[in-house]
Write a protein that holds these residues in place. Structure first.
Motif: not given
Length: 167
Positions: A133-135, A30-37, A88-96
């Motif tokens: 990259p910025p959070l 994803l190229g972004k800062w995230l928590p572990l999970g 939150h949306r992962i892509h058009e047809t999938h959410q978490h």
């Protein structure tokens, strides 16, 4: 593990806090800062998923932060509730459905899961404002909230907000 359901899955996000810093990972894909999970698998509960994901992604053993109600009995096991939840949306047809936990390290050795992440970094509240990259704003808010609640660190105003809207 891949998605369990084509439209929606449960996932955990764990903000590990120690010595006034919060652990974040720079996600390779994803190229972004995230928590572990990651995903809650079919054969585990959310607590087990949180502990497993942190161990797999960082090498750390953790203790989830929160209270376990004294309601365990035959056929029942009380769980520590996530501190927050979102969808939150992962892509058009999938959410978490995100189960967001705070945790403290209790052992292990910090080790990068290079297949998943480019970097692991312990961040102070000040560094949350300058990461590149910025959070994403929600990740910054959760990280600051975890530091505030677990370590008692007052986050102060977030860059770009007034003091009255920072909390």
């Amino acid at each position: 593990m891949g998605h369990i359901h084509e439209r929606i899955d449960f996932a955990v996000a764990v903000f590990v806090v120690e010595h006034g810093r919060v652990l974040l990972c720079l996600h390779r894909q994803l190229g972004k800062w995230l928590p572990l999970g990651g995903h809650v698998e079919l054969d585990e509960d959310p607590e087990q998923a949180a502990i497993r994901e942190v161990r797999e992604e960082s090498g750390l053993e953790i203790e989830l932060w929160g209270e376990r109600p004294p309601t365990t009995g035959p056929g029942t096991r009380a769980l520590i509730a996530p501190r927050f939840m979102d969808i939150h949306r992962i892509h058009e047809t999938h959410q978490h459905v995100g189960l967001i936990y705070w945790a403290r390290p209790r052992g292990g050795r910090l080790t990068l899961a290079s297949g998943e992440h480019q970097e692991l970094r312990w961040c102070t509240p000040e560094e949350l404002e300058t990461l590149q990259p910025p959070l994403d704003p929600p990740i910054r808010w959760y990280a600051r909230k975890a530091l505030e609640e677990v370590e008692g660190i007052s986050p102060g105003p977030v860059a770009g907000t007034s003091a009255s809207t920072a909390s």
